[in-house]
Scaffold this motif. Structure first.
Motif, PDB file in Angstrom:
ATOM      1  N   GLU A  87      36.003  40.462  36.654  1.00 27.27           N
ATOM      2  CA  GLU A  87      37.436  40.646  36.498  1.00 27.27           C
ATOM      3  C   GLU A  87      38.063  40.778  37.873  1.00 27.27           C
ATOM      4  O   GLU A  87      37.630  41.587  38.698  1.00 27.27           O
ATOM      5  CB  GLU A  87      37.738  41.886  35.653  1.00 27.27           C
ATOM      6  CG  GLU A  87      39.188  41.948  35.247  1.00 27.27           C
ATOM      7  CD  GLU A  87      39.496  43.017  34.220  1.00 27.27           C
ATOM      8  OE1 GLU A  87      38.583  43.402  33.465  1.00 27.27           O
ATOM      9  OE2 GLU A  87      40.656  43.462  34.189  1.00 27.27           O
ATOM     10  N   ASN A  93      34.132  54.218  35.411  1.00 24.19           N
ATOM     11  CA  ASN A  93      34.690  53.249  36.354  1.00 24.19           C
ATOM     12  C   ASN A  93      35.169  51.995  35.641  1.00 24.19           C
ATOM     13  O   ASN A  93      35.247  50.927  36.223  1.00 24.19           O
ATOM     14  CB  ASN A  93      33.687  52.926  37.480  1.00 24.19           C
ATOM     15  CG  ASN A  93      32.468  52.199  36.961  1.00 24.19           C
ATOM     16  OD1 ASN A  93      32.255  52.106  35.754  1.00 24.19           O
ATOM     17  ND2 ASN A  93      31.656  51.680  37.858  1.00 24.19           N
ATOM     18  N   VAL A 138      37.653  43.256  40.832  1.00 26.52           N
ATOM     19  CA  VAL A 138      37.840  44.690  40.563  1.00 26.52           C
ATOM     20  C   VAL A 138      36.792  45.248  39.609  1.00 26.52           C
ATOM     21  O   VAL A 138      36.594  46.447  39.510  1.00 26.52           O
ATOM     22  CB  VAL A 138      39.258  45.004  40.019  1.00 26.52           C
ATOM     23  CG1 VAL A 138      40.316  44.603  41.033  1.00 26.52           C
ATOM     24  CG2 VAL A 138      39.523  44.331  38.698  1.00 26.52           C
ATOM     25  N   TYR A 139      36.116  44.384  38.892  1.00 29.26           N
ATOM     26  CA  TYR A 139      35.079  44.852  37.976  1.00 29.26           C
ATOM     27  C   TYR A 139      34.060  43.762  37.716  1.00 29.26           C
ATOM     28  O   TYR A 139      34.416  42.592  37.571  1.00 29.26           O
ATOM     29  CB  TYR A 139      35.690  45.293  36.639  1.00 29.26           C
ATOM     30  CG  TYR A 139      34.687  46.016  35.789  1.00 29.26           C
ATOM     31  CD1 TYR A 139      33.886  45.319  34.884  1.00 29.26           C
ATOM     32  CD2 TYR A 139      34.465  47.382  35.941  1.00 29.26           C
ATOM     33  CE1 TYR A 139      32.924  45.979  34.151  1.00 29.26           C
ATOM     34  CE2 TYR A 139      33.504  48.041  35.208  1.00 29.26           C
ATOM     35  CZ  TYR A 139      32.738  47.334  34.315  1.00 29.26           C
ATOM     36  OH  TYR A 139      31.769  47.987  33.596  1.00 29.26           O
ATOM     37  N   GLY A 176      31.246  42.750  35.026  1.00 31.75           N
ATOM     38  CA  GLY A 176      30.632  43.021  33.726  1.00 31.75           C
ATOM     39  C   GLY A 176      29.320  42.266  33.650  1.00 31.75           C
ATOM     40  O   GLY A 176      29.310  41.044  33.490  1.00 31.75           O
ATOM     41  N   ALA A 187      28.909  48.359  40.824  1.00 24.23           N
ATOM     42  CA  ALA A 187      29.656  49.295  39.976  1.00 24.23           C
ATOM     43  C   ALA A 187      30.662  50.065  40.828  1.00 24.23           C
ATOM     44  O   ALA A 187      31.829  50.207  40.464  1.00 24.23           O
ATOM     45  CB  ALA A 187      28.709  50.243  39.270  1.00 24.23           C
ATOM     46  N   GLU A 188      30.181  50.551  41.975  1.00 25.42           N
ATOM     47  CA  GLU A 188      31.065  51.300  42.874  1.00 25.42           C
ATOM     48  C   GLU A 188      31.842  50.386  43.797  1.00 25.42           C
ATOM     49  O   GLU A 188      32.915  50.742  44.276  1.00 25.42           O
ATOM     50  CB  GLU A 188      30.222  52.250  43.767  1.00 25.42           C
ATOM     51  CG  GLU A 188      29.543  53.368  43.001  1.00 25.42           C
ATOM     52  CD  GLU A 188      30.542  54.301  42.372  1.00 25.42           C
ATOM     53  OE1 GLU A 188      31.452  54.774  43.072  1.00 25.42           O
ATOM     54  OE2 GLU A 188      30.418  54.536  41.145  1.00 25.42           O
ATOM     55  N   ARG A 227      50.223  31.254  36.412  1.00 22.11           N
ATOM     56  CA  ARG A 227      50.854  32.327  35.647  1.00 22.11           C
ATOM     57  C   ARG A 227      52.329  32.503  35.987  1.00 22.11           C
ATOM     58  O   ARG A 227      53.145  32.779  35.101  1.00 22.11           O
ATOM     59  CB  ARG A 227      50.077  33.634  35.846  1.00 22.11           C
ATOM     60  CG  ARG A 227      48.678  33.580  35.240  1.00 22.11           C
ATOM     61  CD  ARG A 227      47.814  34.752  35.648  1.00 22.11           C
ATOM     62  NE  ARG A 227      47.680  34.853  37.090  1.00 22.11           N
ATOM     63  CZ  ARG A 227      47.154  35.902  37.722  1.00 22.11           C
ATOM     64  NH1 ARG A 227      46.725  36.940  37.032  1.00 22.11           N
ATOM     65  NH2 ARG A 227      47.058  35.917  39.031  1.00 22.11           N
ATOM     66  N   HIS A 251      37.232  45.003  30.031  1.00 19.87           N
ATOM     67  CA  HIS A 251      36.318  45.985  30.621  1.00 19.87           C
ATOM     68  C   HIS A 251      36.878  47.405  30.576  1.00 19.87           C
ATOM     69  O   HIS A 251      36.625  48.192  31.472  1.00 19.87           O
ATOM     70  CB  HIS A 251      36.018  45.602  32.084  1.00 19.87           C
ATOM     71  CG  HIS A 251      35.367  44.263  32.230  1.00 19.87           C
ATOM     72  ND1 HIS A 251      35.935  43.241  32.959  1.00 19.87           N
ATOM     73  CD2 HIS A 251      34.215  43.778  31.736  1.00 19.87           C
ATOM     74  CE1 HIS A 251      35.132  42.184  32.906  1.00 19.87           C
ATOM     75  NE2 HIS A 251      34.088  42.475  32.166  1.00 19.87           N
ATOM     76  N   ALA A 273      39.960  37.395  34.028  1.00 17.69           N
ATOM     77  CA  ALA A 273      38.565  37.707  33.711  1.00 17.69           C
ATOM     78  C   ALA A 273      37.863  36.366  33.634  1.00 17.69           C
ATOM     79  O   ALA A 273      38.229  35.501  32.839  1.00 17.69           O
ATOM     80  CB  ALA A 273      38.469  38.432  32.371  1.00 17.69           C
ATOM     81  N   VAL A 311      42.040  40.281  40.077  1.00 20.77           N
ATOM     82  CA  VAL A 311      43.479  40.369  39.849  1.00 20.77           C
ATOM     83  C   VAL A 311      43.982  39.082  39.199  1.00 20.77           C
ATOM     84  O   VAL A 311      45.029  39.064  38.575  1.00 20.77           O
ATOM     85  CB  VAL A 311      44.247  40.668  41.159  1.00 20.77           C
ATOM     86  CG1 VAL A 311      43.930  42.075  41.626  1.00 20.77           C
ATOM     87  CG2 VAL A 311      43.909  39.673  42.246  1.00 20.77           C
ATOM     88  N   LYS A 312      43.210  38.017  39.327  1.00 18.84           N
ATOM     89  CA  LYS A 312      43.650  36.734  38.781  1.00 18.84           C
ATOM     90  C   LYS A 312      43.340  36.570  37.306  1.00 18.84           C
ATOM     91  O   LYS A 312      44.106  35.970  36.574  1.00 18.84           O
ATOM     92  CB  LYS A 312      42.932  35.614  39.540  1.00 18.84           C
ATOM     93  CG  LYS A 312      43.741  35.033  40.639  1.00 18.84           C
ATOM     94  CD  LYS A 312      43.503  33.561  40.800  1.00 18.84           C
ATOM     95  CE  LYS A 312      44.466  33.025  41.864  1.00 18.84           C
ATOM     96  NZ  LYS A 312      43.794  32.187  42.838  1.00 18.84           N
TER      97      LYS A 312
END
Lengths: 363, 175
Positions: free
Chosen positions: B106, A201, B85-86, B88, B130-131, A124, A75, B111, B108-109
């Motif tokens: 997405e 963003n 965090v994102y 898509g 988005a925000e 991980r 992204h 996507a 921290v772990k």
């Protein structure tokens, strides 16, 4: 099938029978090494393994490296992360991977490791331990540690590895880089924005000071590192050694060519960029003043464009004409140049200068 | 009288504690559904609402209202994902087949791919994300919704799990 040890082609085929037919007896892990140094071929191989190999009872480690390339996360915004013009000049490829995370620079001095496992077996930290333990055995004097962010830090300060991963239908993969002897000056030359004034963003990168392993352990050979990691991964299992594979071989990996084409395509690489806008000055030396450009980019294409040039230097109608022509075009200097070709050839010198200034922003 | 009983059932938190928190809009429309119907059989308190929320084995939920399905991820999924965090998401107008990948979250772990629970066309995407992608973690059944879509093949809903079925499914995963 019996005497596969002597014939590498047969052993590769057999190994893939093991991987794709779940009827065989379980092997805890398998180490593959890609023959290819093409980033898109290697990423396609990752996709293929993720989609086709039964990872419920066995895991796979893939070792690979690429000719110089910048790899951005799923992204991310390539215009924000790297200097596309500098990369074109230097013949450095750009790839968007399917996992998340930030931007990295790959070259032949960087080892990539992909740990494939079922979603249940996704771990991980355990994977990174394979790397840190291998390094401790190879060079005990090095202080290597995995952080909470899943970076690997050398001697308390330098990042030598970054991590990203993907969870899909049935399986997972976690891949990480490992800096053995990468070209650090090339890295810093390309990992900066293509153009100023980007508002986005998209997921950002977290820059870190990096070092190569050979900076601190000059005698460490590449082959030694690869073997050390493979051995550590296979520790405790009956398997040893790695299997060399050609990621473009469709007899082993049916349909992998299609996966590669998708990854190489503009739609994936640029078109997947989250919506962003650019707001910056236009350099107009002839006008002895600057103008302003504001562009909205959606799916890699110009969605809206406004050009603000001094009204006494070029009339608003003309700058409006240029804006209108650009809407719908890819945010790329070549595509945009083709679109404004007629305007670039026109009699009006100021129009030509305005066009050139706008194209310059695109990288 | 039967109607009054139905409304009392609805208002007296008759839902098992395992039902997710539905948005007030969903509760209101479900109430209206009960009022409008004349048949005494439909006055059973939870029937309209429990069919409204269905789950896939990819931990997505779909809630149907007026021919439009709202899609999101379950609490189990958002917890497993970690902080998003994102998001898509697809384009409005994009046509999706059931099980087709339509985007990714997405965290921290990792996507994580998103798979369409139904066949249909995207009518809306949650632009708040988005925000504020963290809404997916904070309020996964309401404000953290991902997309809305048309339902081209209503029979596909039959193949999805209801709340009870999904709870059983999660239990089996944790063993």
């Amino acid at each position: 099938h019996q005497n596969q040890a002597s014939c590498s082609a047969v052993s590769t085929l057999t190994c893939f029978c093991f991987l794709t037919c779940s009827g065989f007896s379980t092997r805890s892990g398998l180490v593959l090494q890609s023959r290819s140094t093409d980033v898109h071929q290697n990423l396609a191989l990752e996709d293929w393994i993720d989609a086709n190999v039964d990872l419920q009872r066995r895991s796979v480690l893939l070792l690979w490296r690429n000719r110089p390339a910048v790899v951005i996360g799923r992204h991310q915004n390539p215009w924000a992360e790297c200097d596309l013009k500098a990369m074109r000049r230097a013949g450095i490829a750009l790839a968007r991977r399917r996992s998340g995370g930030g931007t990295v620079f790959h070259d032949l001095g960087n080892l990539n490791l992909t740990f494939f496992a079922s979603k249940k077996a996704y771990d991980r930290q355990r994977n990174l331990k394979v790397v840190t333990e291998a390094l401790r055995r190879l060079r005990p004097e090095l202080d290597v540690r995995a952080t909470d962010r899943l970076d690997i830090i050398l001697n308390g300060h330098y990042k030598i590895s970054g991590t990203a991963s993907r969870l899909s239908r049935q399986s997972s993969y976690h891949h990480c880089t490992l800096l053995h002897s990468a070209d650090r000056s090339a890295l810093s030359a390309v990992l900066r924005p293509s153009c100023p004034g980007i508002h986005s963003n998209a997921t950002p990168s977290v820059p870190s000071p990096v070092a190569n392993l050979i900076d601190h352990a000059p005698s460490l050979q590449w082959e030694e590192l690869v073997e050390g990691v493979a051995e550590q991964y296979n520790k405790g299992s009956t398997d040893s050694g790695t299997v060399l594979v050609d990621p473009s071989d469709e007899t082993l990996f049916p349909d992998v060519g299609r996966l590669e084409a998708e990854l190489r395509g503009w739609n994936w690489t640029f078109g997947k960029t989250p919506k962003f806008s650019v707001e910056t000055q236009l350099q107009l030396p002839e006008a002895r003043r600057s103008g302003r450009l504001q562009v909205d980019v959606k799916n890699g294409r110009i969605d809206g464009c406004s050009i603000d040039a001094p009204a006494d230097w070029i009339c608003e109608r003309l700058s409006g004409e240029l804006s209108a022509v650009l809407v719908g075009e890819r945010f790329c200097p070549n595509a945009a140049a083709a679109a404004v070709a007629a305007l670039l050839r026109c009699e009006n010198r100021r129009m030509r200068e305005l066009c050139a200034a706008v194209l310059q922003v695109m990288g | 009288m039967a109607m009054r009983a139905a409304v009392r059932c609805l208002s007296a938190a008759n839902f098992s504690s395992r039902l997710p928190q539905l948005s007030s809009a969903a509760q209101l429309s479900a109430t209206r559904l009960l009022w409008r119907s004349g048949s005494p059989r439909t006055l059973s308190s939870t029937s309209a609402l429990s069919t409204a929320l269905k789950f896939t084995d990819k931990h997505e939920w779909v809630q149907v209202e007026g021919g439009i399905g709202t899609v999101g991820i379950s609490s189990y999924a958002q917890e497993a994902l970690g902080d998003v965090v994102y998001c898509g998401l697809p384009e409005v107008g994009q046509r999706l087949e059931q099980m087709e990948e339509f985007g990714a979250l997405e965290s921290v772990k990792a996507a994580s791919e998103l798979y369409s629970p139904l066949t249909g066309e995207v009518t809306e995407i949650n632009t708040e994300l988005a925000e504020n992608p963290g809404l997916v973690n904070k309020d996964c059944y309401a404000q953290g919704w991902l997309i809305k879509m048309t339902i081209e093949k209503p029979e596909e809903l039959e193949s999805l799990m209801d709340q009870a079925g999904y709870d059983k499914f999660i239990k089996s995963l944790e063993e």
